[in-house]
Design a protein around this motif. Structure first.
Motif, PDB file in Angstrom:
ATOM      1  N   MET A  34      -2.699   6.465   8.895  1.00 35.75           N
ATOM      2  CA  MET A  34      -3.240   5.829   7.680  1.00 35.75           C
ATOM      3  C   MET A  34      -4.512   5.045   8.011  1.00 35.75           C
ATOM      4  SD  MET A  34       0.119   4.806   5.427  1.00 35.75           S
ATOM      5  CE  MET A  34       1.106   4.016   6.677  1.00 35.75           C
TER       6      MET A  34
ATOM      7  N   GLY B 226      -7.408   7.342   8.557  1.00 28.41           N
ATOM      8  CA  GLY B 226      -7.791   8.113   7.378  1.00 28.41           C
ATOM      9  C   GLY B 226      -7.214   9.510   7.337  1.00 28.41           C
TER      10      GLY B 226
ATOM     11  N   ASP C  18      -2.560   9.112   3.486  1.00 26.23           N
ATOM     12  CA  ASP C  18      -2.550   7.955   2.585  1.00 26.23           C
ATOM     13  C   ASP C  18      -1.197   7.250   2.593  1.00 26.23           C
ATOM     14  OD1 ASP C  18      -5.136   8.481   1.754  1.00 26.23           O
ATOM     15  OD2 ASP C  18      -4.439   9.960   0.278  1.00 26.23           O
ATOM     16  N   GLU C  19      -0.215   7.977   3.059  1.00 27.59           N
ATOM     17  CA  GLU C  19       1.137   7.412   3.095  1.00 27.59           C
ATOM     18  C   GLU C  19       1.868   7.957   4.313  1.00 27.59           C
ATOM     19  OE1 GLU C  19       3.227  10.650   0.137  1.00 27.59           O
ATOM     20  OE2 GLU C  19       2.568   8.736  -0.702  1.00 27.59           O
TER      21      GLU C  19
END
Lengths: 485, 48
Positions: A392, A395, A398-399
């Motif tokens: 995360m 990048g 996102d989860e």
């Protein structure tokens, strides 16, 4: 730049810190807050408790390891979490209080982008009157406790050598204890030591625990294929107790520990006592007592933590009966459902329920083990959480994408039953999955191909090897990642 | 030598035979078991 803050430097915290540091570039910061100056390989404390090892054999200084690994180390204990920040600032932070000699008592607010709670347990000796090294029983939960236990064990042995009879009581000190495996290892190492010292005939070695039956270990036991039968771990555990001449008391909730007598209540509601000369009784665990506050300073501890003090994660905490339990109740990512940048691993996360079937006596006292979540599973969940957070931050996600549910995880456990390279023994167990799944494995709740158990010298060799391998890994020595969790 | 007390706790427990007990500390057999247990554990590790 992102900052990952890890509370606790035990097996889970150390694993998470080392993996996160490896995955994150040096523009990101990894901070470990732990009140201890030393790391402790807890499974070997039982050997300190019988004088086979010293404190320095099971511990090492944390500061040099963190320095070489590029991890910021704060010797302090966490007091509270402000996941929403405070006042006009929305940056979350943890309030810590230093425990190092130089800054003892100084408090500080440490900001974070991601937080891993791996604080482990509070040893809740106060749950039972008279329990604990400061009162009337001994413990092997820490190296200092184990050293003290060994000191008094040796005194008992000296009395036996002079011809005195001694009763040695080992087990759990409350109806809600976990970690029966540690007490199991201790009683068999004590029994081995007594034989080695030629005083076995002078000792009455007695087990007491909150398990419904021997071999439960807080996991409802396990079934294995052996000799043409599918047998419960109760069979081989009772076999070992009978072989070594150890009597046992199960379904017990100790109520008061006095100098030489333990009062306990049984699952039938009866009140009984047992006398002893030496008692090593493990305490129940609770959360370490972290508080949580929202932006305006209101106490939101119940939002983040269960009443036991352990942190709520992505588990199903809906109250259910044993028949309604499902493997799906167990967490997969260990992420807080409320604050997505907070995770809890190891003993610090709140399990949705027990693994062993809950039982309550006629006086309303629950007497059953709480689920173990130490050792190998603790390391695996810490690694997966560290990888998820690194993804995360980098990048890549996102989860959280990696999962580490105890319902889809196996475990290997080696329980020492006498430490000697030529005639020692240990129980070697593997199981899959840790949480029984009676829908998938209706016969025994677990995969009988992967669930095994045997007793022998080989187990001791492995236990001994693991001692050095895990300390090597925790020191972040070259190729530490080769050693699995 | 295990002393069996009729109707006592250990009366009903399965206890190992002399052969089983000797195999538990037999160096050659245990070296083999060492390899087998390690393979089992590694298989377990690989499952997650």
């Amino acid at each position: 730049m992102a900052r990952l803050l890890i509370l606790g430097g035990g097996i889970a915290g150390q694993t998470a810190a080392l993996h996160a540091r490896k995955k994150l570039g040096h523009q990101h910061e990894v901070i470990v807050v732990t009140p201890n100056s030393k790391w402790n390989w807890i499974p070997s404390n039982i050997w300190v408790g019988v004088g086979m090892m010293k404190t320095e054999d099971v511990t090492f200084d944390l500061a040099p390891v963190y320095k070489k690994s590029g991890i910021t180390y704060l010797q302090a204990k966490a007091l509270s979490i402000n996941p929403e920040g405070e006042g006009s600032s929305s940056t979350p932070f943890v309030t810590i209080e230093y425990t190092s000699p130089e800054k003892k008592g100084v408090t500080e607010k440490v900001k974070y982008d991601y937080l891993i709670n791996s604080t482990g347990p509070k040893l809740n000796f106060d749950a039972t009157k008279g329990l604990g090294p400061e009162k009337n029983s001994y413990s092997v939960c820490t190296p200092s406790h184990a050293t003290e236990a060994n000191h008094h064990l040796q005194e008992s042995i000296q009395r036996m050598k002079k011809g005195e009879k001694q009763t040695l009581l080992v087990g759990t000190g409350h109806g809600s204890c976990t970690c029966q495996g540690a007490a199991f290892e201790y009683i068999f190492n004590v029994e081995y030591l007594l034989r080695k010292e030629n005083v076995r005939d002078k000792a009455n070695v007695l087990w007491i625990s909150n398990e419904n039956e021997l071999g439960d270990f807080g996991m409802g036991g396990m079934h294995i294929k052996r000799g043409g039968y599918i047998t419960h771990s109760r069979v081989f555990t009772e076999s070992l107790y009978a072989e070594r001449g150890i009597d046992w008391i199960t379904q017990a909730h100790p109520k008061e520990v006095e100098k030489t007598q333990l009062s306990y209540e049984t699952l039938d509601g009866e009140e009984k006592t047992v006398s002893y000369d030496f008692a090593m009784l493990l305490p129940p665990f609770s959360g370490v007592g972290l508080k949580a506050y929202n932006k305006v300073g209101e106490d939101i501890t119940p939002t983040l933590f269960a009443p036991s003090g352990f942190m709520k994660v992505d588990a199903d905490y809906t109250p259910k009966t044993y028949e309604q339990w499902s493997p799906k109740d167990w967490p997969e990512t260990y992420q807080s459902p409320v604050y997505k940048n907070i995770f809890a691993v190891g003993i610090a996360f709140a399990p949705p329920h027990a693994i062993s079937k809950p039982t309550v006596n006629p006086n309303g006292i629950p007497i059953f083990p709480t689920p173990p979540r130490t050792g190998m599973p603790s390391g695996v969940m810490a690694r997966q959480v560290a990888f998820n957070i690194a993804d995360m931050i980098n990048g890549k996600a996102d989860e959280p994408t990696r999962k580490a549910s105890l319902a889809r995880m196996g475990a290997a456990c080696i329980a020492s039953a006498g430490a000697n390279m030529l005639n020692g023994t240990a129980v070697s167990m593997t199981m899959y999955p840790i949480i029984p799944d009676f829908e998938k494995y209706p016969e025994a709740g677990r995969d009988l191909h992967y669930t095994t158990g045997e007793i022998g010298l080989a187990g001791h060799w492995i236990k001994f090897l693991l001692h050095y391998a895990f300390i090597y890994k925790a020191k972040a020595n070259p190729f530490w990642r080769v050693v699995p969790e | 030598m295990i002393v069996r007390n009729p109707f006592g706790q250990n009366y009903y427990a399965a206890v190992p035979t002399k052969l089983t007990r000797s195999l538990r500390v037999n160096l050659i057999w245990q070296l083999f078991r060492f390899l087998v247990i390690n393979i089992k554990m590694l298989r377990m590790v690989r499952k997650h």
